[in-house]
Write an enzyme that holds these catalytic residues in place. Structure first.
Site, short mmCIF file in Angstrom:
data_model
loop_
_atom_site.label_atom_id
_atom_site.label_comp_id
_atom_site.label_asym_id
_atom_site.label_seq_id
_atom_site.Cartn_x
_atom_site.Cartn_y
_atom_site.Cartn_z
N GLU A 109 -0.72 4.66 0.08
CA GLU A 109 -1.68 5.79 0.10
C GLU A 109 -0.95 7.10 0.38
O GLU A 109 -0.07 7.16 1.25
CB GLU A 109 -2.75 5.55 1.17
CG GLU A 109 -3.81 4.58 0.70
CD GLU A 109 -4.97 4.44 1.68
OE1 GLU A 109 -4.92 5.05 2.76
OE2 GLU A 109 -5.92 3.71 1.35
N THR A 163 -4.67 8.21 -21.08
CA THR A 163 -4.40 6.84 -20.67
C THR A 163 -2.94 6.57 -21.02
O THR A 163 -2.31 7.34 -21.74
CB THR A 163 -5.26 5.82 -21.44
OG1 THR A 163 -5.00 5.99 -22.84
CG2 THR A 163 -6.75 6.01 -21.18
N ARG A 189 -1.89 -0.49 -18.59
CA ARG A 189 -3.15 0.24 -18.45
C ARG A 189 -3.04 1.21 -17.29
O ARG A 189 -2.64 0.84 -16.19
CB ARG A 189 -4.31 -0.73 -18.19
CG ARG A 189 -4.33 -1.96 -19.07
CD ARG A 189 -5.65 -2.67 -19.05
NE ARG A 189 -6.59 -1.97 -19.88
CZ ARG A 189 -6.56 -2.00 -21.23
NH1 ARG A 189 -5.66 -2.71 -21.87
NH2 ARG A 189 -7.44 -1.32 -21.91
N TYR A 220 0.83 -1.20 0.00
CA TYR A 220 0.00 0.00 0.00
C TYR A 220 0.87 1.25 0.00
O TYR A 220 1.89 1.27 0.68
CB TYR A 220 -0.91 0.03 1.24
CG TYR A 220 -2.31 -0.36 0.88
CD1 TYR A 220 -3.13 0.55 0.21
CD2 TYR A 220 -2.79 -1.63 1.14
CE1 TYR A 220 -4.40 0.19 -0.17
CE2 TYR A 220 -4.06 -1.99 0.77
CZ TYR A 220 -4.86 -1.08 0.11
OH TYR A 220 -6.12 -1.43 -0.27
N LYS A 246 -2.55 3.20 -24.74
CA LYS A 246 -2.97 3.23 -26.15
C LYS A 246 -1.72 3.52 -27.00
O LYS A 246 -0.80 2.73 -26.95
CB LYS A 246 -4.12 4.22 -26.31
CG LYS A 246 -5.35 3.76 -25.48
CD LYS A 246 -6.55 4.66 -25.58
CE LYS A 246 -7.66 4.16 -24.64
NZ LYS A 246 -8.82 5.07 -24.60
N ASP A 259 -8.24 15.64 -23.46
CA ASP A 259 -8.13 14.21 -23.15
C ASP A 259 -7.45 13.56 -24.35
O ASP A 259 -8.07 13.30 -25.37
CB ASP A 259 -9.54 13.64 -22.93
CG ASP A 259 -9.52 12.14 -22.65
OD1 ASP A 259 -8.46 11.51 -22.83
OD2 ASP A 259 -10.58 11.61 -22.29
#
Ligand SMILES: *Cc1c(COP(=O)(O)O)cnc(C)c1O
Length: 414
Positions: free
Chosen positions: A52, A222, A231, A50, A225, A196
């Protein structure tokens, strides 16, 4: 121990998928083949912890190396895209966009984006998406005559609607964006402008598509692509964004965590860092240029076979075929091409007379096949195969064999 020995069921299926990818042409324009370096980072022990918070301000211990990795990733993104801040924690493109809404709007505020059947994304205010349920969404469309963005019409609409946030970017638009004009339009009503660039990020960093950075406040993308990473999603803030809103960095970071997400996927962030390093090389520049050269060659060859293309061609990595003169719907064409070993997707075309689940178009792109090293001669072959399969279903098996042969010469990246 090898996966296949531990879990034969999943191991076998991954092997089968590998073979499917090796022996067929991946031509969905939002997809690509990652390098083994990217996949090593992704499959590393970094998935275990983790993290955070942000580097230097974490809620958990033991993150010395995680901090360094995330810092490197952010710095690479800032340098590559020429922005003042990058948040690399969004789990993917949609969560990145969601964080932008959360950062700069209140529920009910007005947002404008390109309509989905005209090429926009779900998260730009499409009616079934959170972006239209929690915000007042007004959509803009392409011109009926040219199927291009009509900036005069958008300007008029923006001045009437006075949105708080405008999205520019697309999933199915094969032409360049005029970022400068969009910037002027947003400025004329004091709106935030978010670009975007999910589809075209790889083209932008290579200089093959103009960068929105000088003209917009926020850029989202993203990473999987044309950028060819794992991803994921990135939100970036430009100098212009910071000048408009000095609190923007804080707002975006707080929106991602703790606003919308808990622990970031640091194995993914490491994979993004690797992909950003790859994307800064001269090989990647050549790759991105070849993506566009291939798409243009494929477009011309398809027109030569009698296909109608939306906007009659392409400036980027994707092509939208209007199948109306071919007496076949997108779903049937997609299915036949899949049987022949060409993976594409059915897609709405602007002003499609058919509903979104039965669209009249086919969307295809060159990023993945260009990664395999295919060039102009292969594009001519692919156009002919597409034509053979769409003209006559009986050609599927023959074409399948020919594509298997071609693929032997173009292995997936190691
Ligand atoms: C793909 C895409 C997204 C969403 O990305 P996901 O990773 O699928 O959530 C957002 N915007 C645009 C323009 C896209 O093409």
């Amino acid at each position: 121990m090898k996966l296949i020995e531990k879990d034969k069921e999943i191991g076998d299926l991954i092997e089968k998928e590998k073979e499917r990818q090796e022996t067929s042409l991946e031509m969905i324009p939002s997809e690509n083949h990652t390098s083994s370096a990217v996949r090593s980072a992704l499959g590393s022990i970094l998935t275990d912890k983790y993290a955070e918070g942000y580097p230097g301000k974490r809620y958990y211990a033991g993150l010395e190396y995680y901090d360094q990795i995330e810092d490197i990733c952010r710095e690479r993104a800032k340098k590559l895209f020429n922005v003042v801040h990058a948040n690399v924690q969004p789990y993917s493109g949609s969560p990145a966009n969601q964080a932008v809404y959360f950062a700069v709007l209140n529920p009910g505020d007005t947002v404008m984006g390109m309509s989905l059947p005209h090429g926009g994304h779900l998260t730009h205010g499409w009616k079934v998406n959170f972006s239209a349920k929690y915000y007042n969404s007004v959509q803009y469309e392409v011109s009926k005559e040219t199927n291009l963005l009509d900036y005069n019409a958008i300007q008029k609409q923006v001045q009437e609607i006075k949105p708080h946030l405008i999205w520019a970017g697309a999933t199915a638009y094969s032409r360049l964006f005029d970022w400068k004009r969009l910037g002027e339009i947003a400025d004329s009503v004091g709106a935030y402008l978010a670009a975007d660039i999910a589809h075209i990020a790889g083209l932008v960093v290579a200089g093959v598509h103009p960068s929105p950075v000088p003209f917009v406040h926020i850029v989202t993308t993203t990473t999987h692509k044309t950028l060819r990473g794992p991803r994921g999603g990135i939100i970036m803030i430009t100098e212009k964004g910071l000048a408009k809103d000095p609190e923007l960095v804080k707002k975006i970071d707080k929106a991602v965590f703790p606003g919308l997400q808990g622990g970031p996927h640091e194995n993914n962030i490491a994979g993004i860092a690797v992909c950003l390093k790859e994307a800064g090389t001269s090989e990647f520049k050549e790759y991105a240029q070849q993506i566009v050269n291939n798409a243009k060659t494929l477009a011309l060859a398809l027109i030569g076979c009698g296909f109608k293309l939306v906007t009659d061609g392409t400036d980027n990595h994707l092509i939208l075929i209007n199948l109306q003169n071919k007496n076949i719907l997108g779903a049937e064409a997609q299915d036949r091409l899949e049987r022949a070993g060409i993976t594409v997707n059915k897609n709405s075309i602007p002003f499609d007379p058919n509903p979104p689940f039965k669209p009249s178009g086919l969307r295809l792109g060159t990023p993945a096949i260009t990664t395999r090293g295919m060039k102009e001669p292969e594009m001519e072959m692919i156009a002919n195969w597409i034509n053979e399969v769409i003209s006559d279903e009986n050609n599927c098996q023959k074409v399948r064999q020919e594509i298997k042969e071609l693929c032997k010469n173009f292995p997936l990246p190691e």
